[in-house]
Design a protein around this motif. Sequence first.
Motif, PDB file in Angstrom:
ATOM      1  N   ARG A 200       0.806  -1.216   0.000  1.00  0.00           N
ATOM      2  CA  ARG A 200       0.000   0.000   0.000  1.00  0.00           C
ATOM      3  C   ARG A 200       0.845   1.274   0.000  1.00  0.00           C
ATOM      4  N   SER A 201       2.133   1.114  -0.206  1.00  0.00           N
ATOM      5  CA  SER A 201       3.021   2.277  -0.268  1.00  0.00           C
ATOM      6  C   SER A 201       3.454   2.509  -1.707  1.00  0.00           C
ATOM      7  N   TRP A 202       4.181   3.593  -1.911  1.00  0.00           N
ATOM      8  CA  TRP A 202       4.773   3.862  -3.219  1.00  0.00           C
ATOM      9  C   TRP A 202       6.114   3.170  -3.383  1.00  0.00           C
ATOM     10  N   GLY A 203       6.653   2.609  -2.328  1.00  0.00           N
ATOM     11  CA  GLY A 203       7.925   1.924  -2.413  1.00  0.00           C
ATOM     12  C   GLY A 203       9.118   2.729  -1.957  1.00  0.00           C
ATOM     13  N   TYR A 204       8.866   3.869  -1.305  1.00  0.00           N
ATOM     14  CA  TYR A 204       9.976   4.738  -0.918  1.00  0.00           C
ATOM     15  C   TYR A 204      10.726   4.249   0.324  1.00  0.00           C
ATOM     16  N   GLN A 205      10.162   3.305   1.042  1.00  0.00           N
ATOM     17  CA  GLN A 205      10.838   2.784   2.230  1.00  0.00           C
ATOM     18  C   GLN A 205      11.375   1.389   1.910  1.00  0.00           C
ATOM     19  N   GLY A 206      12.605   1.381   1.399  1.00  0.00           N
ATOM     20  CA  GLY A 206      13.178   0.155   0.880  1.00  0.00           C
ATOM     21  C   GLY A 206      13.922  -0.665   1.920  1.00  0.00           C
ATOM     22  N   HIS A 220      15.053 -10.792 -14.095  1.00  0.00           N
ATOM     23  CA  HIS A 220      15.096 -10.924 -15.554  1.00  0.00           C
ATOM     24  C   HIS A 220      13.787 -10.439 -16.184  1.00  0.00           C
ATOM     25  N   ASP A 221      12.676 -10.619 -15.490  1.00  0.00           N
ATOM     26  CA  ASP A 221      11.403 -10.112 -16.000  1.00  0.00           C
ATOM     27  C   ASP A 221      11.418  -8.588 -16.081  1.00  0.00           C
ATOM     28  N   LEU A 222      11.994  -7.944 -15.063  1.00  0.00           N
ATOM     29  CA  LEU A 222      12.102  -6.490 -15.094  1.00  0.00           C
ATOM     30  C   LEU A 222      13.027  -6.042 -16.216  1.00  0.00           C
ATOM     31  N   MET A 223      14.107  -6.767 -16.428  1.00  0.00           N
ATOM     32  CA  MET A 223      14.998  -6.438 -17.541  1.00  0.00           C
ATOM     33  C   MET A 223      14.226  -6.474 -18.857  1.00  0.00           C
ATOM     34  N   GLU A 224      13.361  -7.464 -19.012  1.00  0.00           N
ATOM     35  CA  GLU A 224      12.580  -7.567 -20.246  1.00  0.00           C
ATOM     36  C   GLU A 224      11.653  -6.376 -20.418  1.00  0.00           C
ATOM     37  N   LEU A 225      11.014  -5.933 -19.333  1.00  0.00           N
ATOM     38  CA  LEU A 225      10.144  -4.760 -19.399  1.00  0.00           C
ATOM     39  C   LEU A 225      10.927  -3.534 -19.869  1.00  0.00           C
ATOM     40  N   ILE A 226      12.089  -3.309 -19.278  1.00  0.00           N
ATOM     41  CA  ILE A 226      12.896  -2.140 -19.649  1.00  0.00           C
ATOM     42  C   ILE A 226      13.409  -2.275 -21.080  1.00  0.00           C
ATOM     43  N   ASP A 227      13.818  -3.471 -21.439  1.00  0.00           N
ATOM     44  CA  ASP A 227      14.283  -3.748 -22.801  1.00  0.00           C
ATOM     45  C   ASP A 227      13.194  -3.439 -23.817  1.00  0.00           C
ATOM     46  N   GLN A 228      11.977  -3.887 -23.534  1.00  0.00           N
ATOM     47  CA  GLN A 228      10.859  -3.637 -24.445  1.00  0.00           C
ATOM     48  C   GLN A 228      10.524  -2.144 -24.514  1.00  0.00           C
ATOM     49  N   CYS A 229      10.647  -1.445 -23.393  1.00  0.00           N
ATOM     50  CA  CYS A 229      10.454   0.014 -23.419  1.00  0.00           C
ATOM     51  C   CYS A 229      11.454   0.658 -24.370  1.00  0.00           C
ATOM     52  N   HIS A 230      12.698   0.270 -24.244  1.00  0.00           N
ATOM     53  CA  HIS A 230      13.740   0.838 -25.103  1.00  0.00           C
ATOM     54  C   HIS A 230      13.478   0.524 -26.573  1.00  0.00           C
ATOM     55  N   GLN A 231      13.071  -0.690 -26.856  1.00  0.00           N
ATOM     56  CA  GLN A 231      12.798  -1.048 -28.252  1.00  0.00           C
ATOM     57  C   GLN A 231      11.623  -0.251 -28.813  1.00  0.00           C
ATOM     58  N   ALA A 232      10.747   0.209 -27.925  1.00  0.00           N
ATOM     59  CA  ALA A 232       9.617   1.041 -28.350  1.00  0.00           C
ATOM     60  C   ALA A 232       9.947   2.531 -28.315  1.00  0.00           C
ATOM     61  N   GLY A 233      11.203   2.870 -27.990  1.00  0.00           N
ATOM     62  CA  GLY A 233      11.613   4.271 -27.977  1.00  0.00           C
ATOM     63  C   GLY A 233      11.286   5.009 -26.703  1.00  0.00           C
ATOM     64  N   ILE A 234      11.099   4.288 -25.604  1.00  0.00           N
ATOM     65  CA  ILE A 234      10.724   4.902 -24.330  1.00  0.00           C
ATOM     66  C   ILE A 234      11.886   4.782 -23.356  1.00  0.00           C
ATOM     67  N   GLY A 235      12.317   5.902 -22.784  1.00  0.00           N
ATOM     68  CA  GLY A 235      13.324   5.878 -21.736  1.00  0.00           C
ATOM     69  C   GLY A 235      12.714   5.473 -20.407  1.00  0.00           C
ATOM     70  N   VAL A 236      13.529   4.931 -19.523  1.00  0.00           N
ATOM     71  CA  VAL A 236      13.039   4.458 -18.226  1.00  0.00           C
ATOM     72  C   VAL A 236      13.834   5.133 -17.110  1.00  0.00           C
ATOM     73  N   ILE A 237      13.115   5.836 -16.257  1.00  0.00           N
ATOM     74  CA  ILE A 237      13.701   6.528 -15.110  1.00  0.00           C
ATOM     75  C   ILE A 237      13.234   5.807 -13.849  1.00  0.00           C
ATOM     76  N   LEU A 238      14.152   5.580 -12.932  1.00  0.00           N
ATOM     77  CA  LEU A 238      13.825   4.891 -11.685  1.00  0.00           C
ATOM     78  C   LEU A 238      13.786   5.882 -10.538  1.00  0.00           C
ATOM     79  N   ASP A 239      12.712   5.859  -9.779  1.00  0.00           N
ATOM     80  CA  ASP A 239      12.655   6.635  -8.541  1.00  0.00           C
ATOM     81  C   ASP A 239      13.598   5.980  -7.545  1.00  0.00           C
ATOM     82  N   TRP A 240      14.498   6.750  -6.976  1.00  0.00           N
ATOM     83  CA  TRP A 240      15.601   6.190  -6.193  1.00  0.00           C
ATOM     84  C   TRP A 240      15.753   6.984  -4.905  1.00  0.00           C
ATOM     85  N   VAL A 241      16.027   6.294  -3.796  1.00  0.00           N
ATOM     86  CA  VAL A 241      15.975   6.917  -2.470  1.00  0.00           C
ATOM     87  C   VAL A 241      17.296   6.696  -1.723  1.00  0.00           C
TER      88      VAL A 241
END
Length: 644
Positions: A200-206, A220-241
Amino acid sequence: MITVSPTDFQIHLFHEGTFYKSYQLFGAHIVEEGGTVGTRFCVWAPHAVEVRVVGSFNNWNGEHHRLVKVNEQGVWIIFIPENLEGHLYKYEIVTRNGEVLLKADPYAFYSELRPNTASIIYKLDGYKWNDQEWQRKKKRKQIYNQPMFIYEVHLGTWKKKEDGSFYTYKQIVDELIPYVVEHGFTHIELLPLVEHPLDRSWGYQGTGYYAATSRYGTPHDLMELIDQCHQAGIGVILDWVPGHFCKDEHGLYMFDGEPTYEYINMQDRENFVWGTANFDLGKPEVHSFLISNALFWMDYYHIDGFRVDAVANMLYWPNSEVLHSNPYAISFLKKLNETVFSYDPTILMIAEDSTDWPQVTAPTYEGGLGFNYKWNMGWMNDLLSYMETEMNERKHVHHKVTFSLLYAHSENFILPLSHDEVVHGKKSLLNKMPGDYWQKFAQLRLLYGYLIAHPGKKLLFMGGEFGQFDEWKDLEQLDWVLFDFELHRKMDEYVKELVHFYKKQKALYELDHTPEGFEWIDVNNAEQSIFSFIRRGKKENDFLIVVCNFTNEVYHNYKIGVPLNASYKEVFNSDDVSYGGSGQMNRKTLTAVEKPFHGKPYHVCMTIPPYAVSILRPMRKRGERERNDSKKVRRHATRRGKRE
């Protein structure tokens, strides 16, 4: 394959705060020793009396798996001559007061599905990336003069399955990526994906900075998501704390029974507002841990950037009535940015900073913090406050719109309409707008129109694109049912067209970060709450006239000063009927009158639509127009032929 024994140089760098690939040493790794494949565990526990590794491979009994302390600074290591890939494990730490703690591995690459908390031995290598074209194009781009419109996403609540369960990283590919492409967003920003305990959080308390959360699948599943974003021309930014972390007992907090990753002094350590602990940014080993973590996400996950959370909480000491800057944090942030940019000059380092700290996006060699972007929190707060003001009272807070232009080029800004603004009773963006049902939608279209016209890159939190009426809900998906209602469908179409329009108009982004890209036409019309200005591109006479009316009044034959003696065409109008507007358009060509107005040598007379943004562009020469029009006809005919 990684060797068993760490080198003296690696250990030296770690304690010096410059071991930026510390994830190659610490954690659990499958390694080879004298032809024997086994598993090496390495952990930093400087105050521990004894450390044992326990897990599913030894029935959670570490009696025969005690780690050896390799130096006085508390690095512990063990090699078990078995390939333990896939096994669960924790560190059993005996503290100086005799307490026995069970801790997840700070460097674990994978973790058990919550509410379980054990680490999992996981090999990250083996995923075959197919984003080489994206990486090549990214290196050629100059981000500062390119369009950037970020879609901010919380994976757990963007969309859910019919049974209420999460989409996995792999499953969301076919849902999220086509949606983002259709809307024209250039990047997605994923709220924190590090392992964290609460759905129920946004994930900021890691709790696991190196472990992509298992609630959506495997690394590896997350890598595939990011890979597919890149192949579609979408950059991926990670919220980082990198400022603070969760205090759950299996995590980093009091890791070996005493402050290890956090400050020793309770006043500095405790983040009482958020219930978290602050990283000790003066400790070299913490530098190695956090800077390595940034490089880890870039290296293994091909992350294109980081939105660095809560920079203000780092720059100033917490729990103090008087602002005192934290020299350790300042030094850390400069070091972080210098390191990641030396590793990848194209990376986006975005500071979420609510203070007026100077030179946040200036290079460190010029005395800056070294980020290349900063969220413009002042713009966001002022503009939303203005939008929530009743129409007849807006003339009294006129400065809330104009003030941001006094400092718009002091930093490289991103204009955020973010998750922070649609929770805790703040209401959704649509519901912030005063007035009746139609007026709310009209003003939201106006808000988005002003967003794309104001200098700075753009960010919108999920749901804003179709006018989510409710605040963000931590247990439910977005209200996709709203697409059953006409104005929500039209709002979504409006945002699509607006984003694509923004990306086509160089005047709206090429000179975002220089004063030459913006010029007021009329900044003083508080009585009518009308603002007009010019956005310029790099080429001469590549400019747009932007007129924003923040009232429900309609004006005909309204004079607007223009810089060029030309014919002008209305190229965008948020009051278009197709978007749900009232249809007060400027359909005919507007011819400049050679008479000064608004300090400009010419003016045009136009219709000013209610609660709307209208954008004009000088028309090109006739021959040029005809050639362009013929190209459009041919292009459209080609498209029809393909469809038929």
